[in-house]
Design an enzyme around this catalytic site. Sequence first.
Site, PDB file in Angstrom:
ATOM      1  N   ALA A  65      39.634  47.405  46.095  1.00 44.99           N
ATOM      2  CA  ALA A  65      39.713  46.079  45.534  1.00 44.99           C
ATOM      3  C   ALA A  65      39.691  45.004  46.852  1.00 44.99           C
ATOM      4  CB  ALA A  65      41.210  45.940  44.627  1.00 44.99           C
ATOM      5  N   GLY A 109      40.611  51.250  44.862  1.00 51.76           N
ATOM      6  CA  GLY A 109      39.727  50.755  43.817  1.00 51.76           C
ATOM      7  C   GLY A 109      38.231  51.589  43.754  1.00 51.76           C
ATOM      8  N   GLU A 132      46.506  52.399  48.921  1.00 54.15           N
ATOM      9  CA  GLU A 132      47.242  51.125  48.770  1.00 54.15           C
ATOM     10  C   GLU A 132      48.764  51.147  49.128  1.00 54.15           C
ATOM     11  OE1 GLU A 132      45.464  53.044  46.567  1.00 54.15           O
ATOM     12  OE2 GLU A 132      44.220  52.125  45.002  1.00 54.15           O
TER      13      GLU A 132
HETATM   14  N1  CAA Z   1      38.982  44.063  50.609  1.00 56.91           N
HETATM   15  C1  CAA Z   1      38.413  43.059  51.197  1.00 56.91           C
HETATM   16  N2  CAA Z   1      37.522  42.921  52.479  1.00 56.91           N
HETATM   17  C2  CAA Z   1      37.551  44.361  53.109  1.00 56.91           C
HETATM   18  C3  CAA Z   1      38.074  45.509  52.558  1.00 56.91           C
HETATM   19  C4  CAA Z   1      38.786  45.272  51.026  1.00 56.91           C
HETATM   20  N3  CAA Z   1      39.199  46.119  50.365  1.00 56.91           N
HETATM   21  N4  CAA Z   1      37.736  46.472  53.126  1.00 56.91           N
HETATM   22  C5  CAA Z   1      37.023  46.243  53.986  1.00 56.91           C
HETATM   23  N5  CAA Z   1      36.857  44.858  54.202  1.00 56.91           N
HETATM   24  C6  CAA Z   1      36.333  43.896  55.022  1.00 56.91           C
HETATM   25  C7  CAA Z   1      37.076  43.582  56.463  1.00 56.91           C
HETATM   26  O1  CAA Z   1      38.164  42.702  56.088  1.00 56.91           O
HETATM   27  C8  CAA Z   1      36.077  43.295  57.333  1.00 56.91           C
HETATM   28  O2  CAA Z   1      35.770  41.990  57.238  1.00 56.91           O
HETATM   29  P1  CAA Z   1      35.795  40.820  58.277  1.00 56.91           P
HETATM   30  O3  CAA Z   1      34.259  41.583  59.069  1.00 56.91           O
HETATM   31  O4  CAA Z   1      35.267  39.734  57.763  1.00 56.91           O
HETATM   32  O5  CAA Z   1      36.678  41.051  58.974  1.00 56.91           O
HETATM   33  C9  CAA Z   1      34.807  44.066  56.861  1.00 56.91           C
HETATM   34  O6  CAA Z   1      34.860  44.599  55.663  1.00 56.91           O
HETATM   35  C10 CAA Z   1      34.569  45.425  57.807  1.00 56.91           C
HETATM   36  O7  CAA Z   1      35.707  46.231  57.501  1.00 56.91           O
HETATM   37  P2  CAA Z   1      36.428  46.752  59.063  1.00 56.91           P
HETATM   38  O8  CAA Z   1      36.090  46.041  60.048  1.00 56.91           O
HETATM   39  O9  CAA Z   1      37.862  46.959  58.639  1.00 56.91           O
HETATM   40  O10 CAA Z   1      35.607  48.311  58.933  1.00 56.91           O
HETATM   41  P3  CAA Z   1      36.019  49.742  59.617  1.00 56.91           P
HETATM   42  O11 CAA Z   1      34.676  50.395  59.595  1.00 56.91           O
HETATM   43  O12 CAA Z   1      36.592  49.377  61.046  1.00 56.91           O
HETATM   44  O13 CAA Z   1      37.178  50.116  58.719  1.00 56.91           O
HETATM   45  C11 CAA Z   1      37.984  50.797  56.383  1.00 56.91           C
HETATM   46  C12 CAA Z   1      36.810  50.694  57.344  1.00 56.91           C
HETATM   47  C13 CAA Z   1      38.711  52.060  56.951  1.00 56.91           C
HETATM   48  C14 CAA Z   1      37.242  51.131  54.994  1.00 56.91           C
HETATM   49  C15 CAA Z   1      38.825  49.640  56.479  1.00 56.91           C
HETATM   50  O14 CAA Z   1      38.006  48.259  56.085  1.00 56.91           O
HETATM   51  C16 CAA Z   1      39.954  49.615  55.480  1.00 56.91           C
HETATM   52  O15 CAA Z   1      41.086  50.078  55.555  1.00 56.91           O
HETATM   53  N6  CAA Z   1      39.872  48.850  54.344  1.00 56.91           N
HETATM   54  C17 CAA Z   1      40.486  48.495  53.387  1.00 56.91           C
HETATM   55  C18 CAA Z   1      41.007  49.848  52.489  1.00 56.91           C
HETATM   56  C19 CAA Z   1      41.963  49.842  51.387  1.00 56.91           C
HETATM   57  O16 CAA Z   1      43.004  49.526  51.540  1.00 56.91           O
HETATM   58  N7  CAA Z   1      41.634  49.770  50.086  1.00 56.91           N
HETATM   59  C20 CAA Z   1      42.723  49.554  48.829  1.00 56.91           C
HETATM   60  C21 CAA Z   1      42.440  47.874  48.376  1.00 56.91           C
HETATM   61  S1  CAA Z   1      43.682  47.915  47.130  1.00 56.91           S
HETATM   62  C22 CAA Z   1      42.936  48.597  45.767  1.00 56.91           C
HETATM   63  O17 CAA Z   1      42.002  49.005  45.540  1.00 56.91           O
HETATM   64  C23 CAA Z   1      43.892  48.448  44.672  1.00 56.91           C
HETATM   65  C24 CAA Z   1      43.669  49.213  43.376  1.00 56.91           C
HETATM   66  O18 CAA Z   1      44.155  50.433  43.117  1.00 56.91           O
HETATM   67  C25 CAA Z   1      42.723  48.479  42.232  1.00 56.91           C
END
Ligand code: CAA
Length: 258
Positions: A65, A109, A132
């Site tokens: 998400a 998500g 999460e």
């Molecule tokens: N939401 C919004 N933006 C996100 C995102 C997310 N879930 N995941 C990545 N992005 C964005 C980053 O903020 C970044 O944007 P900017 O360039 O503007 O800063 C861009 O995508 C690239 O991401 P990274 O620089 O972090 O890329 P990376 O290769 O270094 O890392 C990753 C990749 C490990 C996937 C890391 O981005 C990450 O940990 N993302 C979040 C994963 C997460 O926590 N997901 C759960 C979300 S909550 C949820 O899903 C609730 C539910 O159950 C419904």
Amino acid sequence: MAYKFFEVENDNHVRIIQINRPDALNALNAELLSELAALIIECQRDKSVRAVVLTGTEKVFAAGADIKDMHDKGFVDIVESDFFRPAIEAIENLEKPLIAAVSGYALGGGCELAMMCDFIICSESAQFGQPEINLGVMAGIGGTQRLTKFVGKSKSMEMHLTGRFMNAEEAERSGLVSRIVPTSELRQEVVEVAGKIAEKSSLSVRYIKESVNRSYETGLSEGLRFERKSFHSLFGTDDKEEGMTAFIEKRKPHFRNQ
Ligand code: CAA
């Protein structure tokens, strides 16, 4: 129709829906999810579609998400917006097979979205996780329920509580994915699998999907009763006649979905 967050393609009777929000690693925001709901509803409505492939890019299926969107939301906002619901309902109501082709990250998500599909085929680079907990929340669209059913309590609990990722080998070993294919071949392979399903009798396909899904929701005896009734009702179709006659005549069946 053009979509902001998706590329859509048809390969004969297979519809391929590709999530395309590369700047945010295909994070699922309200607008994207509303487009996804519309796309899935259209797949259900369109008689020419017999199987659907949901995929992302090589680097990411979906990183969950949209955290930036959720950042300012409080309890009331999240309850009232419930922006996942239309997409979830559209997927739940889809009677045609939906196959997830996962390469790269399928997190939060994104992992939950893949698990809502009927089965997952992944590439060698796939990484699944429910991180999460690192955000001070928890999975909210099926992760604690579906992952547990796929991989068992111990592994699911560990993944949810630590936020660690599972690679493709572990995902296959644990029953989360049906198989792993080389990254460069993923899309083509999954489209071929979907194409094979699209050639079968759509009535059998629909009843099998319903019956397998029923096994997650009922006890064994109720599930067996449901399966038996579905099996018996397929004997009323022309496709059963065609399938069995074709076998006896040693030729390929031509199903007319009747
Ligand atoms: N939401 C919004 N933006 C996100 C995102 C997310 N879930 N995941 C990545 N992005 C964005 C980053 O903020 C970044 O944007 P900017 O360039 O503007 O800063 C861009 O995508 C690239 O991401 P990274 O620089 O972090 O890329 P990376 O290769 O270094 O890392 C990753 C990749 C490990 C996937 C890391 O981005 C990450 O940990 N993302 C979040 C994963 C997460 O926590 N997901 C759960 C979300 S909550 C949820 O899903 C609730 C539910 O159950 C419904």
